[in-house]
Enzyme design. Structure first.
Site, PDB file in Angstrom:
ATOM      1  N   GLN A 136      33.589  34.956  29.331  1.00  0.00           N
ATOM      2  CA  GLN A 136      32.768  34.697  30.277  1.00  0.00           C
ATOM      3  C   GLN A 136      32.811  36.068  30.989  1.00  0.00           C
ATOM      4  O   GLN A 136      33.016  37.122  30.486  1.00  0.00           O
ATOM      5  CB  GLN A 136      35.093  35.041  31.408  1.00  0.00           C
ATOM      6  CG  GLN A 136      34.830  36.177  32.857  1.00  0.00           C
ATOM      7  CD  GLN A 136      36.277  35.404  33.188  1.00  0.00           C
ATOM      8  OE1 GLN A 136      37.136  36.182  31.968  1.00  0.00           O
ATOM      9  NE2 GLN A 136      36.889  35.534  33.811  1.00  0.00           N
ATOM     10  N   GLY A 137      31.161  36.073  31.426  1.00  0.00           N
ATOM     11  CA  GLY A 137      30.733  37.924  32.419  1.00  0.00           C
ATOM     12  C   GLY A 137      31.015  38.364  33.250  1.00  0.00           C
ATOM     13  O   GLY A 137      29.697  37.599  33.659  1.00  0.00           O
ATOM     14  N   GLU A 253      41.991  30.723  36.220  1.00  0.00           N
ATOM     15  CA  GLU A 253      42.898  32.043  35.251  1.00  0.00           C
ATOM     16  C   GLU A 253      43.883  32.413  35.531  1.00  0.00           C
ATOM     17  O   GLU A 253      44.955  32.821  34.280  1.00  0.00           O
ATOM     18  CB  GLU A 253      41.498  32.814  35.314  1.00  0.00           C
ATOM     19  CG  GLU A 253      41.750  34.336  33.845  1.00  0.00           C
ATOM     20  CD  GLU A 253      40.787  35.658  33.549  1.00  0.00           C
ATOM     21  OE1 GLU A 253      40.255  35.322  33.851  1.00  0.00           O
ATOM     22  OE2 GLU A 253      40.846  35.940  32.709  1.00  0.00           O
ATOM     23  N   SER A 376      44.698  42.812  37.051  1.00  0.00           N
ATOM     24  CA  SER A 376      45.591  43.929  36.687  1.00  0.00           C
ATOM     25  C   SER A 376      46.450  43.593  37.764  1.00  0.00           C
ATOM     26  O   SER A 376      46.247  43.051  38.945  1.00  0.00           O
ATOM     27  CB  SER A 376      45.669  45.630  36.671  1.00  0.00           C
ATOM     28  OG  SER A 376      44.830  45.938  37.910  1.00  0.00           O
ATOM     29  N   GLU A 378      48.240  46.299  39.242  1.00  0.00           N
ATOM     30  CA  GLU A 378      47.854  46.401  40.580  1.00  0.00           C
ATOM     31  C   GLU A 378      47.001  45.740  41.600  1.00  0.00           C
ATOM     32  O   GLU A 378      47.408  45.865  42.873  1.00  0.00           O
ATOM     33  CB  GLU A 378      47.213  47.741  40.672  1.00  0.00           C
ATOM     34  CG  GLU A 378      48.287  48.924  39.804  1.00  0.00           C
ATOM     35  CD  GLU A 378      48.632  48.267  38.667  1.00  0.00           C
ATOM     36  OE1 GLU A 378      48.106  48.155  37.354  1.00  0.00           O
ATOM     37  OE2 GLU A 378      49.397  49.372  37.344  1.00  0.00           O
TER      38      GLU A 378
HETATM   39  C1  LIG Z   1      42.585  41.862  26.165  1.00  0.00           C
HETATM   40  C2  LIG Z   1      41.372  41.635  27.307  1.00  0.00           C
HETATM   41  C3  LIG Z   1      40.428  40.441  27.760  1.00  0.00           C
HETATM   42  C4  LIG Z   1      39.118  40.561  28.616  1.00  0.00           C
HETATM   43  N1  LIG Z   1      38.302  40.234  28.806  1.00  0.00           N
HETATM   44  C5  LIG Z   1      37.582  40.263  29.651  1.00  0.00           C
HETATM   45  C6  LIG Z   1      36.672  38.786  29.243  1.00  0.00           C
HETATM   46  O1  LIG Z   1      36.829  37.865  28.539  1.00  0.00           O
HETATM   47  N2  LIG Z   1      35.222  39.077  30.401  1.00  0.00           N
HETATM   48  C7  LIG Z   1      35.038  39.938  30.972  1.00  0.00           C
HETATM   49  O2  LIG Z   1      34.536  39.899  32.437  1.00  0.00           O
HETATM   50  N3  LIG Z   1      36.306  41.229  31.558  1.00  0.00           N
HETATM   51  C8  LIG Z   1      37.499  40.787  30.639  1.00  0.00           C
HETATM   52  N4  LIG Z   1      38.270  41.791  30.765  1.00  0.00           N
HETATM   53  C9  LIG Z   1      37.926  42.920  31.509  1.00  0.00           C
HETATM   54  C10 LIG Z   1      39.385  42.781  32.484  1.00  0.00           C
HETATM   55  O3  LIG Z   1      38.987  41.973  33.627  1.00  0.00           O
HETATM   56  C11 LIG Z   1      39.228  44.021  32.992  1.00  0.00           C
HETATM   57  O4  LIG Z   1      39.944  44.816  31.967  1.00  0.00           O
HETATM   58  C12 LIG Z   1      40.765  44.093  33.826  1.00  0.00           C
HETATM   59  O5  LIG Z   1      39.869  43.559  35.558  1.00  0.00           O
HETATM   60  C13 LIG Z   1      40.443  45.947  34.401  1.00  0.00           C
HETATM   61  O6  LIG Z   1      39.347  46.388  34.707  1.00  0.00           O
HETATM   62  P1  LIG Z   1      39.291  48.326  33.701  1.00  0.00           P
HETATM   63  O7  LIG Z   1      39.416  47.743  32.662  1.00  0.00           O
HETATM   64  O8  LIG Z   1      37.864  48.110  34.291  1.00  0.00           O
HETATM   65  O9  LIG Z   1      39.826  48.732  34.771  1.00  0.00           O
HETATM   66  P2  LIG Z   1      40.095  49.939  36.136  1.00  0.00           P
HETATM   67  O10 LIG Z   1      39.526  48.270  36.783  1.00  0.00           O
HETATM   68  O11 LIG Z   1      39.295  50.934  35.942  1.00  0.00           O
HETATM   69  O12 LIG Z   1      41.366  49.313  36.360  1.00  0.00           O
HETATM   70  C14 LIG Z   1      41.932  51.120  35.686  1.00  0.00           C
HETATM   71  C15 LIG Z   1      43.919  51.284  36.144  1.00  0.00           C
HETATM   72  O13 LIG Z   1      43.593  51.596  37.529  1.00  0.00           O
HETATM   73  C16 LIG Z   1      44.194  50.816  38.962  1.00  0.00           C
HETATM   74  N5  LIG Z   1      43.417  50.419  39.536  1.00  0.00           N
HETATM   75  C17 LIG Z   1      42.045  50.083  39.775  1.00  0.00           C
HETATM   76  N6  LIG Z   1      41.942  49.458  41.739  1.00  0.00           N
HETATM   77  C18 LIG Z   1      42.862  49.970  41.760  1.00  0.00           C
HETATM   78  C19 LIG Z   1      43.294  49.485  42.972  1.00  0.00           C
HETATM   79  N7  LIG Z   1      42.510  49.592  44.210  1.00  0.00           N
HETATM   80  N8  LIG Z   1      44.585  50.058  43.469  1.00  0.00           N
HETATM   81  C20 LIG Z   1      45.906  50.310  42.654  1.00  0.00           C
HETATM   82  N9  LIG Z   1      45.319  50.652  41.082  1.00  0.00           N
HETATM   83  C21 LIG Z   1      44.119  49.994  40.720  1.00  0.00           C
HETATM   84  C22 LIG Z   1      44.230  49.220  37.877  1.00  0.00           C
HETATM   85  O14 LIG Z   1      45.195  48.458  37.789  1.00  0.00           O
HETATM   86  C23 LIG Z   1      44.083  49.837  36.358  1.00  0.00           C
HETATM   87  O15 LIG Z   1      45.515  49.787  35.509  1.00  0.00           O
HETATM   88  C24 LIG Z   1      39.436  41.452  29.770  1.00  0.00           C
HETATM   89  C25 LIG Z   1      40.685  43.545  29.627  1.00  0.00           C
HETATM   90  C26 LIG Z   1      41.304  42.698  27.952  1.00  0.00           C
HETATM   91  C27 LIG Z   1      41.775  44.074  27.983  1.00  0.00           C
END
Ligand SMILES: Cc1cc2nc3c(=O)[nH]c(=O)nc-3n(C[C@H](O)[C@H](O)[C@H](O)COP(=O)(O)OP(=O)(O)OC[C@H]3O[C@@H](n4cnc5c(N)ncnc54)[C@H](O)[C@@H]3O)c2cc1C
Length: 395
Positions: A136-137, A253, A376, A378
């Site tokens: 997944q990209g 998903e 997440s 949230e």
């Molecule tokens: C084990 C694992 C596997 C993954 N695999 C994939 C994959 O295969 N392909 C892919 O594309 N992605 C993948 N991901 C990425 C995943 O989708 C993102 O980590 C996730 O969407 C959160 O984005 P971020 O890490 O950039 O956190 P951020 O967006 O920076 O968020 C940080 C924190 O702020 C909170 N937050 C952010 N915005 C808001 C808001 N508007 N309101 C309230 N709270 C907020 C979030 O809930 C979180 O707690 C993976 C992640 C993990 C941990």
């Protein structure tokens, strides 16, 4: 996904059950009894033993790994009731479904809904036979929760796109054959400038760098695209429709992540073994007994709801509820299991711990990620507030 196949009468269902049982008896290698063959997106490809291969090929050719998908694309063409029988009979025989991964969990159902006939014929049969591994990209360094901020750009070059940019957290990227990606085709429109593109991971210009975690393993990667040529036929839907298609995929998903809480060890059996039983054969500690009972009840209520939502026509905005409550429930259960295990629930590796104990600890730690990936908690709560409760941003 919801099936379009005709329902069979109950008597025929029982005949079908016997047919499934006989088929498993004839085809399931006994050496694989109790072996988990589910294709985890976060693990490398499992060892290809002759028995594993034979089982994968047998289930794939029958279409029973994706029982409700249409027959013309390699699925089983069965009803939900028949699919449930297959699952029950697999469980009864100690057989695991060898067909899985992101292709089954999220990409396949999305392509069945939005793909062209040519795209379905090209990709779905290989998913039904677990011949191709997808990744997944979506996420980028500055596009996680705010996914629509993604910047990977696909420039229109006539018969192909030229893709440049970086994805991150690409689970299993180093083992994947193909990637379903969200890319930007229009820089002037945040949401309508996104398109859904299929990228061959062996294309020149694709570079995958595994991210090493503190534990030493690398389940996910940074993925770089530098002047990667992607044929126009790999665009799913129309240009600019990627946000709609991408969100649909996330519903699949999220439903799957939430429902994944189903595969859990029996806590009461564990507690009876670790804590002991009273004179009535119940778990000796009444407080623990009550906690387990509450979790079991919550679990049953959750699974009834999950089954109802799925029976009502597949995924919807309710997948955000399933993801939030399913993952929370699974985390609570994992937490309680570790607590019951006592000192044996502290091992990551090394002697003194059984394979099952290490598995439980890793499962508990990995479970922390389930409330992050796929969007997440949230973000799911925001979706529920907006789309289900009808609340505005400032409420
Ligand atoms: C084990 C694992 C596997 C993954 N695999 C994939 C994959 O295969 N392909 C892919 O594309 N992605 C993948 N991901 C990425 C995943 O989708 C993102 O980590 C996730 O969407 C959160 O984005 P971020 O890490 O950039 O956190 P951020 O967006 O920076 O968020 C940080 C924190 O702020 C909170 N937050 C952010 N915005 C808001 C808001 N508007 N309101 C309230 N709270 C907020 C979030 O809930 C979180 O707690 C993976 C992640 C993990 C941990």
């Amino acid at each position: 996904m919801a099936s379009l196949a005709e329902e069979r009468p109950a008597a025929d269902l029982e005949a079908f059950r016997l047919e499934v049982r006989d088929w498993i008896e004839a085809n399931f290698p006994k050496s694989l009894k109790g072996v988990d063959m589910s294709l985890s997106a976060l693990e490398g490809p499992s060892e290809k033993t002759p028995d594993r291969e034979a089982w994968r090929i047998a289930v794939g050719e029958k279409g029973w790994g994706t029982p409700t998908w249409p027959r013309q694309y390699g699925g089983g063409g069965l009803t939900g009731a028949e699919a449930k029988i297959i699952q029950q009979e697999f469980t009864r025989a100690g057989a695991s479904n060898p067909i899985g991964g992101m292709g089954v969990m999220m990409f396949g159902p999305t392509l069945l809904e939005y793909g062209s006939e040519e795209q379905k014929m090209e990709h779905i049969p290989a998913i039904c036979k677990a011949e191709v591994r997808w990744c997944q990209g979506y996420s980028e360094p500055n596009a996680g929760s705010d996914l629509a901020n993604l910047q990977t750009f696909a420039e229109d070059c006539g018969d192909h796109y030229l893709v440049n940019g970086q994805k991150t957290w690409t689970s299993g990227g180093q083992w994947a054959d193909k990637c379903f990606a969200l890319v930007r085709t229009d820089k002037s429109d945040k949401h309508n400038g996104i398109s859904f593109l299929l990228i061959d991971m062996t294309s020149p210009g694709v570079e995958v760098r595994p991210i090493k975690m503190i534990s030493g393993v690398s389940p996910f990667c940074e993925t770089f695209f530098t002047n990667v040529k992607v044929p126009k036929k790999n665009l799913v839907g129309v240009e600019g429709q990627g946000w709609t298609i991408g969100k649909r995929l996330l519903q699949h998903e999220r439903t799957n992540i939430g429902s994944g809480a189903r595969n859990m060890v029996s806590i009461s059996a564990l507690a009876k073994k670790q804590i002991g039983v009273d004179e009535q054969g119940r778990i000796a500690d009444p407080e623990l007994r009550a906690r387990i009972a509450r979790l079991e009840m919550d679990g049953m209520a959750f699974f009834q709801t999950a089954m109802r939502v799925q029976a009502e026509g597949g995924v919807s905005v309710a997948s955000s509820i399933l993801k939030t409550s399913g993952t929370k429930l699974a985390q609570e259960r994992a937490e309680l299991i570790i607590e019951i295990m006592g000192m044996q629930g502290l091992g990551w590796e090394g002697e003194g711990f059984s394979e099952k104990e290490l598995e439980a600890v890793r499962g508990w730690l990995f479970g922390k990620a389930t409330t992050i990936f796929g969007g997440s908690t949230e973000i799911q709560t925001n979706i529920v507030a907006k789309r289900i409760l009808g609340m505005l941003d400032h409420q």
